[in-house]
Design an enzyme around this catalytic site. Sequence first.
Site, short mmCIF file in Angstrom:
data_model
loop_
_atom_site.label_atom_id
_atom_site.label_comp_id
_atom_site.label_asym_id
_atom_site.label_seq_id
_atom_site.Cartn_x
_atom_site.Cartn_y
_atom_site.Cartn_z
N ASP A 29 0.85 -1.20 0.00
CA ASP A 29 0.00 0.00 0.00
C ASP A 29 0.88 1.25 0.00
O ASP A 29 1.89 1.32 0.70
CB ASP A 29 -0.93 -0.03 1.23
CG ASP A 29 -2.09 0.92 1.08
OD1 ASP A 29 -3.23 0.45 0.93
OD2 ASP A 29 -1.87 2.16 1.09
N ILE A 30 0.47 2.23 -0.76
CA ILE A 30 1.24 3.47 -0.90
C ILE A 30 1.16 4.33 0.36
O ILE A 30 2.01 5.18 0.60
CB ILE A 30 0.74 4.26 -2.14
CG1 ILE A 30 1.81 5.18 -2.69
CG2 ILE A 30 -0.54 5.03 -1.85
CD1 ILE A 30 1.47 5.74 -4.07
N ASN A 86 -12.95 -3.35 2.71
CA ASN A 86 -13.81 -2.20 2.95
C ASN A 86 -14.89 -2.16 1.87
O ASN A 86 -14.73 -2.70 0.78
CB ASN A 86 -13.00 -0.90 2.90
CG ASN A 86 -12.11 -0.71 4.12
OD1 ASN A 86 -12.52 -1.01 5.24
ND2 ASN A 86 -10.90 -0.24 3.90
N GLY A 92 -14.90 4.18 4.09
CA GLY A 92 -13.85 4.90 3.37
C GLY A 92 -13.33 4.16 2.15
O GLY A 92 -12.16 4.31 1.77
N SER A 94 -12.20 3.62 -1.23
CA SER A 94 -11.76 4.70 -2.12
C SER A 94 -11.32 4.23 -3.50
O SER A 94 -11.32 5.02 -4.45
CB SER A 94 -10.63 5.49 -1.46
OG SER A 94 -9.52 4.64 -1.20
N HIS A 99 -10.24 -5.27 -3.16
CA HIS A 99 -8.90 -5.52 -2.61
C HIS A 99 -8.99 -5.96 -1.17
O HIS A 99 -9.81 -5.44 -0.40
CB HIS A 99 -8.01 -4.28 -2.75
CG HIS A 99 -8.64 -3.00 -2.28
ND1 HIS A 99 -9.50 -2.26 -3.06
CD2 HIS A 99 -8.53 -2.32 -1.12
CE1 HIS A 99 -9.90 -1.19 -2.40
NE2 HIS A 99 -9.33 -1.21 -1.20
N LEU A 100 -8.13 -6.88 -0.85
CA LEU A 100 -8.04 -7.39 0.52
C LEU A 100 -6.81 -6.75 1.16
O LEU A 100 -5.69 -6.90 0.65
CB LEU A 100 -7.90 -8.92 0.48
CG LEU A 100 -7.72 -9.65 1.81
CD1 LEU A 100 -8.84 -9.34 2.78
CD2 LEU A 100 -7.64 -11.16 1.56
N HIS A 101 -7.04 -6.03 2.27
CA HIS A 101 -5.93 -5.43 3.00
C HIS A 101 -5.33 -6.46 3.95
O HIS A 101 -6.07 -7.10 4.72
CB HIS A 101 -6.41 -4.27 3.88
CG HIS A 101 -6.94 -3.07 3.17
ND1 HIS A 101 -6.22 -1.92 2.97
CD2 HIS A 101 -8.17 -2.83 2.61
CE1 HIS A 101 -6.95 -1.02 2.35
NE2 HIS A 101 -8.15 -1.55 2.11
P1 AMP Z 1 -9.78 1.36 0.50
O1 AMP Z 1 -9.90 2.51 1.45
O2 AMP Z 1 -10.20 0.05 1.11
O3 AMP Z 1 -10.47 1.64 -0.82
O4 AMP Z 1 -8.24 1.19 0.24
C1 AMP Z 1 -7.59 1.69 -0.88
C2 AMP Z 1 -6.12 1.62 -0.58
O5 AMP Z 1 -5.38 1.80 -1.77
C3 AMP Z 1 -5.64 2.68 0.43
O6 AMP Z 1 -5.07 2.03 1.56
C4 AMP Z 1 -4.61 3.47 -0.37
O7 AMP Z 1 -3.52 3.91 0.40
C5 AMP Z 1 -4.19 2.47 -1.43
N1 AMP Z 1 -3.66 3.05 -2.65
C6 AMP Z 1 -4.16 4.08 -3.37
N2 AMP Z 1 -3.41 4.31 -4.45
C7 AMP Z 1 -2.40 3.41 -4.43
C8 AMP Z 1 -1.28 3.14 -5.27
N3 AMP Z 1 -1.04 3.86 -6.40
N4 AMP Z 1 -0.44 2.14 -4.93
C9 AMP Z 1 -0.65 1.42 -3.81
N5 AMP Z 1 -1.70 1.61 -2.97
C10 AMP Z 1 -2.56 2.60 -3.28
#
Ligand code: AMP
Length: 113
Positions: A29-30, A86, A92, A94, A99-101
């Site tokens: 994650d970025i 999420n 949140g 986004s 995606h699975l964190h």
């Molecule tokens: P969510 O809030 O569950 O939609 O998580 C989206 C995740 O994607 C967040 O933790 C962001 O930090 C991550 N994210 C957004 N852009 C990038 C990127 N270019 N590379 C890696 N992770 C990203």
Amino acid sequence: MSCLFCEIVAGRIPARIAYQDDAMLAFHDINPQGPIHILVIPKRHITSVLDLTPADDELMGSLVRRATALSRAEGLADRGFRLVFNYGEDAGYSVYHIHLHLVGGRKLGWPPG
Ligand code: AMP
Ligand code: ZN
């Protein structure tokens, strides 16, 4: 419609890749929420958990098992970690590509914020 994670799958946006095979990709994650924060995604675009069908069960099972394999590889299996999907505004969500964190490496509060 462009999708950030489809762009990462296509290699048009860089990511620090932790694992990949034909069906899935795992990358760091970025904006990490812990010392370890990896996202595990299917390469095929699925918008969210609300869009899953029975045909996705095997894929989603392998996503979860890949996340647990990564937890071992990252040294988290002995101490603990969190796996999170999420969805929607309250959580949140986004990036609308499922995606699975995998988050770990620190004490995680519960309930989550
Ligand atoms: P969510 O809030 O569950 O939609 O998580 C989206 C995740 O994607 C967040 O933790 C962001 O930090 C991550 N994210 C957004 N852009 C990038 C990127 N270019 N590379 C890696 N992770 C990203
Ligand atoms: Zn996508």
